[in-house]
Design a protein around this motif. Structure first.
Motif, PDB file in Angstrom:
ATOM      1  N   SER A   1       0.843  -1.205   0.000  1.00 19.04           N
ATOM      2  CA  SER A   1       0.000   0.000   0.000  1.00 19.04           C
ATOM      3  C   SER A   1       0.875   1.251   0.000  1.00 19.04           C
ATOM      4  CB  SER A   1      -0.920   0.013   1.221  1.00 19.04           C
ATOM      5  OG  SER A   1      -0.214   0.440   2.369  1.00 19.04           O
ATOM      6  N   PRO A   2       0.412   2.332  -0.637  1.00 24.26           N
ATOM      7  CA  PRO A   2       1.193   3.570  -0.672  1.00 24.26           C
ATOM      8  C   PRO A   2       1.534   4.092   0.723  1.00 24.26           C
ATOM      9  CG  PRO A   2      -0.671   3.713  -2.183  1.00 24.26           C
ATOM     10  CD  PRO A   2      -0.833   2.447  -1.404  1.00 24.26           C
ATOM     11  N   GLU A   3       0.606   3.919   1.680  1.00 25.88           N
ATOM     12  CA  GLU A   3       0.858   4.396   3.042  1.00 25.88           C
ATOM     13  C   GLU A   3       1.996   3.619   3.678  1.00 25.88           C
ATOM     14  OE1 GLU A   3      -2.181   3.420   1.963  1.00 25.88           O
ATOM     15  OE2 GLU A   3      -3.194   5.370   1.803  1.00 25.88           O
ATOM     16  N   GLN A   4       1.989   2.289   3.490  1.00 22.16           N
ATOM     17  CA  GLN A   4       3.056   1.460   4.047  1.00 22.16           C
ATOM     18  C   GLN A   4       4.390   1.806   3.392  1.00 22.16           C
ATOM     19  OE1 GLN A   4       1.652  -2.548   3.432  1.00 22.16           O
ATOM     20  NE2 GLN A   4       0.189  -2.452   5.139  1.00 22.16           N
ATOM     21  N   ALA A   5       4.393   1.951   2.080  1.00 21.94           N
ATOM     22  CA  ALA A   5       5.630   2.287   1.366  1.00 21.94           C
ATOM     23  C   ALA A   5       6.176   3.635   1.827  1.00 21.94           C
ATOM     24  CB  ALA A   5       5.373   2.304  -0.144  1.00 21.94           C
ATOM     25  N   GLN A   6       5.283   4.605   2.002  1.00 20.57           N
ATOM     26  CA  GLN A   6       5.706   5.941   2.442  1.00 20.57           C
ATOM     27  C   GLN A   6       6.378   5.865   3.808  1.00 20.57           C
ATOM     28  OE1 GLN A   6       2.457   8.624   3.114  1.00 20.57           O
ATOM     29  NE2 GLN A   6       3.772  10.321   3.663  1.00 20.57           N
TER      30      GLN A   6
ATOM     31  N   ILE B   1       7.277  11.147  11.119  1.00 22.53           N
ATOM     32  CA  ILE B   1       6.464  10.555  10.043  1.00 22.53           C
ATOM     33  C   ILE B   1       4.991  10.837  10.289  1.00 22.53           C
ATOM     34  CG2 ILE B   1       5.718   8.365   9.018  1.00 22.53           C
ATOM     35  CD1 ILE B   1       8.589   7.318   9.647  1.00 22.53           C
ATOM     36  N   ALA B   2       4.552  10.682  11.545  1.00 26.14           N
ATOM     37  CA  ALA B   2       3.144  10.918  11.875  1.00 26.14           C
ATOM     38  C   ALA B   2       2.754  12.354  11.557  1.00 26.14           C
ATOM     39  CB  ALA B   2       2.900  10.605  13.353  1.00 26.14           C
ATOM     40  N   THR B   3       3.624  13.301  11.888  1.00 27.83           N
ATOM     41  CA  THR B   3       3.339  14.713  11.605  1.00 27.83           C
ATOM     42  C   THR B   3       3.298  14.967  10.104  1.00 27.83           C
ATOM     43  OG1 THR B   3       4.395  15.385  13.660  1.00 27.83           O
ATOM     44  CG2 THR B   3       4.145  17.077  11.968  1.00 27.83           C
ATOM     45  N   ALA B   4       4.300  14.458   9.390  1.00 26.78           N
ATOM     46  CA  ALA B   4       4.382  14.705   7.945  1.00 26.78           C
ATOM     47  C   ALA B   4       3.228  14.062   7.185  1.00 26.78           C
ATOM     48  CB  ALA B   4       5.715  14.186   7.405  1.00 26.78           C
ATOM     49  N   ALA B   5       2.837  12.852   7.612  1.00 26.89           N
ATOM     50  CA  ALA B   5       1.804  12.117   6.879  1.00 26.89           C
ATOM     51  C   ALA B   5       0.408  12.359   7.431  1.00 26.89           C
ATOM     52  CB  ALA B   5       2.109  10.619   6.902  1.00 26.89           C
TER      53      ALA B   5
ATOM     54  N   THR C   1      -0.387   4.388  14.114  1.00 30.48           N
ATOM     55  CA  THR C   1      -0.702   3.995  12.735  1.00 30.48           C
ATOM     56  C   THR C   1       0.570   3.914  11.906  1.00 30.48           C
ATOM     57  OG1 THR C   1      -2.867   5.057  12.924  1.00 30.48           O
ATOM     58  CG2 THR C   1      -2.069   4.599  10.696  1.00 30.48           C
ATOM     59  N   ALA C   2       1.480   4.879  12.111  1.00 30.36           N
ATOM     60  CA  ALA C   2       2.753   4.856  11.379  1.00 30.36           C
ATOM     61  C   ALA C   2       3.541   3.596  11.730  1.00 30.36           C
ATOM     62  CB  ALA C   2       3.568   6.104  11.697  1.00 30.36           C
ATOM     63  N   LYS C   3       3.574   3.235  13.017  1.00 33.41           N
ATOM     64  CA  LYS C   3       4.285   2.021  13.438  1.00 33.41           C
ATOM     65  C   LYS C   3       3.641   0.775  12.831  1.00 33.41           C
ATOM     66  CE  LYS C   3       6.100   3.827  17.780  1.00 33.41           C
ATOM     67  NZ  LYS C   3       6.090   3.729  19.254  1.00 33.41           N
ATOM     68  N   CYS C   4       2.328   0.765  12.804  1.00 33.69           N
ATOM     69  CA  CYS C   4       1.593  -0.370  12.230  1.00 33.69           C
ATOM     70  C   CYS C   4       1.894  -0.501  10.735  1.00 33.69           C
ATOM     71  CB  CYS C   4       0.106  -0.192  12.473  1.00 33.69           C
ATOM     72  SG  CYS C   4      -0.897  -1.573  11.896  1.00 33.69           S
ATOM     73  N   HIS C   5       1.885   0.635  10.012  1.00 36.13           N
ATOM     74  CA  HIS C   5       2.209   0.610   8.573  1.00 36.13           C
ATOM     75  C   HIS C   5       3.624   0.087   8.361  1.00 36.13           C
ATOM     76  CE1 HIS C   5      -1.444   2.235   7.041  1.00 36.13           C
ATOM     77  NE2 HIS C   5      -1.236   3.493   7.398  1.00 36.13           N
ATOM     78  N   ALA C   6       4.568   0.510   9.208  1.00 37.97           N
ATOM     79  CA  ALA C   6       5.954   0.047   9.065  1.00 37.97           C
ATOM     80  C   ALA C   6       6.034  -1.458   9.283  1.00 37.97           C
ATOM     81  CB  ALA C   6       6.860   0.785  10.049  1.00 37.97           C
TER      82      ALA C   6
ATOM     83  N   ARG D   1       6.879  -3.915   6.188  1.00 34.66           N
ATOM     84  CA  ARG D   1       8.118  -4.708   6.196  1.00 34.66           C
ATOM     85  C   ARG D   1       7.813  -6.189   6.012  1.00 34.66           C
ATOM     86  NH1 ARG D   1      10.151  -1.391  11.325  1.00 34.66           N
ATOM     87  NH2 ARG D   1      11.208   0.332  10.270  1.00 34.66           N
ATOM     88  N   ASN D   2       6.753  -6.666   6.680  1.00 36.10           N
ATOM     89  CA  ASN D   2       6.373  -8.074   6.515  1.00 36.10           C
ATOM     90  C   ASN D   2       5.988  -8.380   5.074  1.00 36.10           C
ATOM     91  OD1 ASN D   2       6.863  -8.734   9.171  1.00 36.10           O
ATOM     92  ND2 ASN D   2       4.734  -8.489   9.822  1.00 36.10           N
TER      93      ASN D   2
END
Length: 196
Positions: free
Chosen positions: A144-149, A164-168, A174-179, A183-184
């Motif tokens: 997903s684009p969010e995960q890639a970002q 990342i949370a501020t920028a996105a 949520t940022a940690k979850c996307h990471a 990665r998985n």
């Protein structure tokens, strides 16, 4: 003697000292000076964020200018549900993503000088590096684009999850979850390629 009514003059109005909400309200009402003041105030931050998000300084400059142009066009869409700076950060992040995708679609990146020297002695290394880059780009495009970002900002650019949370414009969790999920997914995609 009758008093002559004159419209209020705003010659002495110091736009630089007005708050963002006041400038936004005035700019949405058609005050060009307020819009200019917003752009001038936020241009350095927009450029700084674009430089963090994009590797190439020229791409970052283009993205910053494009984001400021979008600010001028899309300001009426700002509803005030979040702070103006948060809305602007999202606009910059999305613009940088668009610029990166345009660049990726026509990317034929040269190898860095230090790698180029090794390639002369070992041409297969250059091929391997090029293949690895292509695999990584393909794998990032497959999540997903969010995960890639988040992965690019965290792992390639060294941003903290708070930055990342501020920028996105997303919560830190949520940022940690996307990471984690991204990665998985990347690991799975790359392992599937190795097996094939």
């Amino acid at each position: 003697m009758r008093a002559i009514r004159q419209p209020l003059r705003e010659r002495g109005l110091d736009y630089a000292n007005l708050s963002d909400p006041v400038l936004v309200t005035r700019a949405k009402a058609g005050d060009a000076n307020a819009l200019e003041a917003l752009c001038v105030r936020h241009a350095p931050g927009v450029e700084r964020l674009a430089r963090h998000l994009l590797r190439d300084p020229e791409d970052a400059r283009d993205a910053a200018q494009e984001a400021l142009a979008k600010l001028c066009v899309r300001l009426r869409q700002f509803r005030g549900e979040a702070q103006f700076s948060t809305w602007l950060h999202r606009l910059v992040v999305n613009t940088c993503r668009d610029v990166a995708e345009r660049q990726r679609s026509r990317m034929h990146e040269a190898l860095p000088d230090e790698l180029g020297a090794d390639v002369e002695h070992d041409p297969t290394r250059g091929v391997r590096i090029s293949e690895l880059r292509r695999e990584l780009c393909d794998s990032l495009a497959g999540i997903s684009p969010e995960q890639a970002q988040v992965i690019v900002l965290k792992d390639a650019m060294g941003f903290t999850f708070e930055e990342i949370a501020t920028a996105a414009g997303m919560p830190v969790g949520t940022a940690k979850c996307h990471a984690h999920r991204g990665r998985n997914r990347l690991r799975e995609r790359l392992e599937c390629r190795d097996v094939a």
